[in-house]
Write a protein that holds these residues in place. Structure first.
Motif, short mmCIF file in Angstrom:
data_model
loop_
_atom_site.label_atom_id
_atom_site.label_comp_id
_atom_site.label_asym_id
_atom_site.label_seq_id
_atom_site.Cartn_x
_atom_site.Cartn_y
_atom_site.Cartn_z
N PRO A 5 8.20 7.18 -1.30
CA PRO A 5 6.79 7.13 -0.89
C PRO A 5 6.28 8.48 -0.43
O PRO A 5 7.01 9.27 0.17
CB PRO A 5 6.78 6.12 0.25
CG PRO A 5 8.16 6.10 0.77
CD PRO A 5 9.05 6.44 -0.38
N VAL A 6 5.00 8.72 -0.71
CA VAL A 6 4.37 9.96 -0.26
C VAL A 6 4.00 9.84 1.22
O VAL A 6 4.32 10.69 2.03
CB VAL A 6 3.10 10.26 -1.11
CG1 VAL A 6 2.38 11.49 -0.58
CG2 VAL A 6 3.48 10.45 -2.56
N ASN A 7 3.31 8.78 1.58
CA ASN A 7 2.94 8.52 2.97
C ASN A 7 3.18 7.04 3.24
O ASN A 7 2.33 6.21 2.93
CB ASN A 7 1.47 8.89 3.21
CG ASN A 7 1.06 8.72 4.65
OD1 ASN A 7 1.90 8.50 5.51
ND2 ASN A 7 -0.23 8.82 4.90
N THR A 21 2.12 4.58 -1.98
CA THR A 21 1.90 5.49 -3.10
C THR A 21 3.18 6.29 -3.30
O THR A 21 3.63 6.99 -2.39
CB THR A 21 0.74 6.45 -2.80
OG1 THR A 21 -0.43 5.67 -2.50
CG2 THR A 21 0.46 7.36 -3.97
N THR A 22 3.77 6.16 -4.47
CA THR A 22 5.03 6.86 -4.74
C THR A 22 4.74 8.27 -5.22
O THR A 22 3.62 8.62 -5.58
CB THR A 22 5.86 6.11 -5.79
OG1 THR A 22 5.13 6.08 -7.01
CG2 THR A 22 6.18 4.70 -5.33
N GLN A 23 5.79 9.09 -5.24
CA GLN A 23 5.65 10.45 -5.72
C GLN A 23 5.28 10.49 -7.20
O GLN A 23 4.51 11.34 -7.63
CB GLN A 23 6.93 11.24 -5.48
CG GLN A 23 7.20 11.51 -4.02
CD GLN A 23 8.45 12.32 -3.80
OE1 GLN A 23 9.03 12.88 -4.73
NE2 GLN A 23 8.87 12.40 -2.55
N SER A 24 5.81 9.54 -7.97
CA SER A 24 5.46 9.52 -9.39
C SER A 24 4.01 9.08 -9.59
O SER A 24 3.36 9.52 -10.54
CB SER A 24 6.40 8.60 -10.17
OG SER A 24 6.32 7.28 -9.68
N ASP A 25 3.49 8.23 -8.70
CA ASP A 25 2.08 7.84 -8.78
C ASP A 25 1.16 9.02 -8.47
O ASP A 25 0.11 9.18 -9.10
CB ASP A 25 1.76 6.70 -7.81
CG ASP A 25 2.41 5.39 -8.19
OD1 ASP A 25 2.79 5.24 -9.38
OD2 ASP A 25 2.53 4.52 -7.31
N SER A 26 1.54 9.83 -7.49
CA SER A 26 0.71 10.95 -7.09
C SER A 26 0.89 12.16 -8.00
O SER A 26 0.06 13.06 -8.01
CB SER A 26 0.99 11.36 -5.64
OG SER A 26 2.29 11.89 -5.53
N GLY A 27 1.99 12.20 -8.75
CA GLY A 27 2.24 13.31 -9.66
C GLY A 27 2.89 14.52 -9.00
O GLY A 27 3.06 15.55 -9.64
N LYS A 28 3.24 14.41 -7.74
CA LYS A 28 3.87 15.52 -7.01
C LYS A 28 5.27 15.09 -6.59
O LYS A 28 5.47 14.53 -5.52
CB LYS A 28 3.06 15.89 -5.78
CG LYS A 28 1.66 16.34 -6.09
CD LYS A 28 0.89 16.59 -4.81
CE LYS A 28 -0.56 16.93 -5.13
NZ LYS A 28 -1.36 17.09 -3.92
N ASN A 54 0.81 -1.22 0.00
CA ASN A 54 0.00 0.00 0.00
C ASN A 54 0.84 1.27 0.00
O ASN A 54 0.58 2.20 0.76
CB ASN A 54 -0.96 0.02 1.19
CG ASN A 54 -1.98 -1.08 1.10
OD1 ASN A 54 -2.35 -1.52 0.02
ND2 ASN A 54 -2.42 -1.56 2.25
#
Length: 93
Positions: free
Chosen positions: A44-46, A27-34, A25
């Motif tokens: 990872p973002v979070n 979410t990478t920065q490239s997945d989030s677009g930020k 589970n």
């Protein structure tokens, strides 16, 4: 099995569970677009470390309790996995 051996066994199982749970589970920065400057896009973002540490503790306890019970009861011991007979000559206890 001594108390220190039981604690070491729990620590090994806990870290194993944590390393299995870390990539779940995410979410990478490239997945989030930020993508933040100076970081990898795969960061990872979070990472939800508190949740994963709690789950690792819970799962490790579930695995550790029966394993420790089997070792303390004498049903399973280190001699059971001594395939080459290295510990049977008295050198290691």
């Amino acid at each position: 099995m001594a108390i220190s051996s039981a604690l070491v066994l729990y620590a090994v199982i806990w870290f194993l569970c944590l390393f299995v749970l870390l990539p779940l589970n995410v979410t990478t920065q490239s997945d989030s677009g930020k993508i933040s400057a100076g970081t990898a896009p795969s960061a990872p973002v979070n990472p939800q470390l508190k949740v994963k540490v709690r789950w690792a503790t819970f799962i490790a306890a579930i695995i550790w309790l029966p394993a420790t019970g089997l070792i303390w009861s004498g049903i399973f011991s280190i001699e059971d996995i001594d395939v080459f007979g290295l510990w049977g000559d008295g050198r290691y206890g």
